[in-house]
Design a protein around this motif. Sequence first.
Motif, mmCIF file in Angstrom:
data_model
loop_
_atom_site.group_PDB
_atom_site.id
_atom_site.type_symbol
_atom_site.label_atom_id
_atom_site.label_comp_id
_atom_site.label_asym_id
_atom_site.label_seq_id
_atom_site.Cartn_x
_atom_site.Cartn_y
_atom_site.Cartn_z
ATOM 1 N N LEU B 104 0.836 -1.209 0.000
ATOM 2 C CA LEU B 104 0.000 0.000 0.000
ATOM 3 C C LEU B 104 0.869 1.257 0.000
ATOM 4 O O LEU B 104 0.387 2.365 0.264
ATOM 5 C CB LEU B 104 -0.957 0.013 1.189
ATOM 6 C CG LEU B 104 -2.228 -0.832 1.022
ATOM 7 C CD1 LEU B 104 -3.156 -0.641 2.206
ATOM 8 C CD2 LEU B 104 -2.972 -0.487 -0.270
ATOM 9 N N ASP B 171 2.351 8.065 2.977
ATOM 10 C CA ASP B 171 1.887 9.420 2.680
ATOM 11 C C ASP B 171 0.380 9.405 2.508
ATOM 12 O O ASP B 171 -0.160 8.580 1.777
ATOM 13 C CB ASP B 171 2.528 9.926 1.382
ATOM 14 C CG ASP B 171 3.946 10.422 1.629
ATOM 15 O OD1 ASP B 171 4.298 10.645 2.807
ATOM 16 O OD2 ASP B 171 4.685 10.579 0.652
ATOM 17 N N SER B 172 -0.285 10.352 3.153
ATOM 18 C CA SER B 172 -1.745 10.360 3.106
ATOM 19 C C SER B 172 -2.278 10.597 1.699
ATOM 20 O O SER B 172 -3.407 10.240 1.386
ATOM 21 C CB SER B 172 -2.287 11.440 4.048
ATOM 22 O OG SER B 172 -1.967 11.110 5.372
ATOM 23 N N LEU B 174 -1.087 9.284 -1.097
ATOM 24 C CA LEU B 174 -0.878 8.149 -2.010
ATOM 25 C C LEU B 174 -2.213 7.475 -2.312
ATOM 26 O O LEU B 174 -3.048 7.322 -1.426
ATOM 27 C CB LEU B 174 0.064 7.115 -1.387
ATOM 28 C CG LEU B 174 1.564 7.369 -1.434
ATOM 29 C CD1 LEU B 174 2.302 6.189 -0.815
ATOM 30 C CD2 LEU B 174 2.038 7.598 -2.863
ATOM 31 N N ARG B 175 -2.381 7.052 -3.552
ATOM 32 C CA ARG B 175 -3.578 6.302 -3.930
ATOM 33 C C ARG B 175 -3.134 5.022 -4.601
ATOM 34 O O ARG B 175 -3.177 4.883 -5.812
ATOM 35 C CB ARG B 175 -4.459 7.120 -4.894
ATOM 36 C CG ARG B 175 -5.123 8.335 -4.291
ATOM 37 C CD ARG B 175 -6.280 7.982 -3.362
ATOM 38 N NE ARG B 175 -6.760 9.143 -2.624
ATOM 39 C CZ ARG B 175 -6.256 9.540 -1.452
ATOM 40 N NH1 ARG B 175 -5.299 8.862 -0.888
ATOM 41 N NH2 ARG B 175 -6.740 10.615 -0.848
ATOM 42 N N ILE B 176 -2.643 4.087 -3.809
ATOM 43 C CA ILE B 176 -2.182 2.814 -4.346
ATOM 44 C C ILE B 176 -3.132 1.738 -3.862
ATOM 45 O O ILE B 176 -3.471 1.682 -2.683
ATOM 46 C CB ILE B 176 -0.755 2.501 -3.854
ATOM 47 C CG1 ILE B 176 0.223 3.558 -4.373
ATOM 48 C CG2 ILE B 176 -0.312 1.113 -4.307
ATOM 49 C CD1 ILE B 176 1.634 3.398 -3.835
ATOM 50 N N GLY B 177 -3.592 0.872 -4.772
ATOM 51 C CA GLY B 177 -4.484 -0.188 -4.341
ATOM 52 C C GLY B 177 -4.938 -1.005 -5.533
ATOM 53 O O GLY B 177 -4.822 -0.563 -6.686
ATOM 54 N N GLU B 179 -7.630 -1.435 -6.763
ATOM 55 C CA GLU B 179 -8.728 -0.837 -7.534
ATOM 56 C C GLU B 179 -8.249 0.311 -8.428
ATOM 57 O O GLU B 179 -9.065 0.994 -9.055
ATOM 58 C CB GLU B 179 -9.835 -0.357 -6.587
ATOM 59 C CG GLU B 179 -9.524 0.897 -5.763
ATOM 60 C CD GLU B 179 -8.440 0.714 -4.712
ATOM 61 O OE1 GLU B 179 -8.068 -0.438 -4.428
ATOM 62 O OE2 GLU B 179 -7.947 1.730 -4.194
#
Lengths: 356, 356
Positions: B104, B171-172, B174-177, B179
Amino acid sequence: MTQPEMPILESPNCPLPIADRGQIVLGHGSGGLMTHDLIRDVFQSRLSNLILNSANDAAKITEAPPGKHLVISTDAHIIFPLFFAGGDIGRLAVCGTVNDVAMLGAEPRFLTATFILEEGFAINELEMVIDSFAEACQEAGVELIAADTKVTEKGKSDKLFISTTGFGWADSNLRIGGEQAKPGDAVIISGPVGNHGVAVAEARGNLGFSSQVRSDIAPLNHMVKALLDAGLDVHVLRDPTRGGLATTLVEIARQSGVNIELDEEKIPVDKPVLKTCELLGLDPLYMANEGKLILILPTNQAEDALRIMRSTLYGEQARLIGQVLEPSKGQIWLKTPFGTTRVLEMLAGEMLPRIC
Amino acid sequence: MTQPEMPILESPNCPLPIADRGQIVLGHGSGGLMTHDLIRDVFQSRLSNLILNSANDAAKITEAPPGKHLVISTDAHIIFPLFFAGGDIGRLAVCGTVNDVAMLGAEPRFLTATFILEEGFAINELEMVIDSFAEACQEAGVELIAADTKVTEKGKSDKLFISTTGFGWADSNLRIGGEQAKPGDAVIISGPVGNHGVAVAEARGNLGFSSQVRSDIAPLNHMVKALLDAGLDVHVLRDPTRGGLATTLVEIARQSGVNIELDEEKIPVDKPVLKTCELLGLDPLYMANEGKLILILPTNQAEDALRIMRSTLYGEQARLIGQVLEPSKGQIWLKTPFGTTRVLEMLAGEMLPRIC
């Protein structure tokens, strides 16, 4: 081995809902379709929340509030049998960990859990456990945010083991811990001891009679919050689980480097617990508890603490049972009703295995 | 049962060091003296740190850095056998959880662990596992901050199960996932697949010959950090463990609602792995890995990503293996060397139980 094409989110190889097939099989631990079905049907239906449903292999939770520390605790639960008077492994797995987090003065918020299942375990029993797990989460006010299930061959585990890890935030300026007991402090227990140990022994068929004793498993975080919200100067909070009140107090005495004196007559023990222990030659002070806490704080705050504890669901029978004496190597002195004093030591061996 | 008075921090009932007595017994799970001795001699001597040594039932860790989210993951490890070419359950329990946290985009910092021990388990094997656990912690840069040990009767578990929970800060923004895969993205694998599954099958005596294959178990957090430090726009990171590359990609495709096309010829598989799978009729795309990651990011950043990955210890053989296609219900299309295309599905049953 290519898998046949199949409709998304259904498994044609398993046309019946999992519950109708009745038992855990090794394929439930494969990480493939059957695992997905099990998680969806048994776990997510009972424990749904936004973080858990994001279905990544890790959970991302909110930023820490400013001025707060993260408090974390972990426990494996291997209790036998899974069900007993007053609780089951599901309630135990939640409360055991919630309580450990609360004992550092934190408000428990999140749990993670691993479930080790034995091939052949009845899925309706698993569902009962997860129902109970979910109910305890709700009572304690915590959410399950990540979980893992694994399956062993039949005979390589024992129905179900649950490991839980709990998280909460505590004020950064709190100084609560086993090493904080100070000479002159009061020692309080939140209620009668030994019930969990006796209830489990009975469920195991070890007694040969019905004791009417129920386990005391309960989440204690609301009681802790009430004490802290009142601004009391809490030095030590600890739940006396494995090894009982005596072993836990020895741990605290050693960590703090103090002696502690207990008044045996003041330690609350329910009559059926006392009777059962006498019959079996056991000492209730060494029997496990799962819904009790030891509170140590300045003696001039003891009355306030007792009043607050007695106003909470699980603290009605809170009692002042002793006091912290001089600095030392850490011994527990028990004043008996006969005017003698005996030294309590840690439980040396195993009184009752797989108690939690 | 009163315990005899005894010197503090020693147990006269157990005059020999634990290692000389050789085996786990139920008393090691009592929560009393023997548990304390086991923890001190086997665990704390190998995993000492300030937080763990505070000896409370929960650990208090630092405040979260501002602008960071807490990322948490948990896994149960029940692998059989405990030792195999390239690793053991100790290294697995650390790397498996460290990797899930890293996927993540977080930097793993802390671990908690529960150890379920079988009565009769050889303590020297436990020590080997904890040595390996400690070494993997050091390599990954994480600290064990809380742990619990329990003991079952002989025959009620299988030597040793380890559940670990890992924590890190991300890091707030970050958009890892799973989806986040987007049409046009490149799909990269950090190295050859299937090694862990084959190594474990061999250790189990299932092959009937020596494959020379070693498990790939490794902590991948340093590789992830290198990718993020380079400022790449990482969409998905996922380690293809149970169920293998194919199952993990199906999960991602479904979460993101896209189809993914793979080029079979480009997927790296070591020759001994390929040969073994052919002999046994297994598909390396469904074999477990414990030191590989799938990276999905914009195609115009693929070359940079490959260069960075190849400069790290466990990414020398990183390869571009496919691309994300149009939005859909989520299917994986595999282009074969023969010009045909087959659809990959999740692993349906269990190819090899207790692989991790």
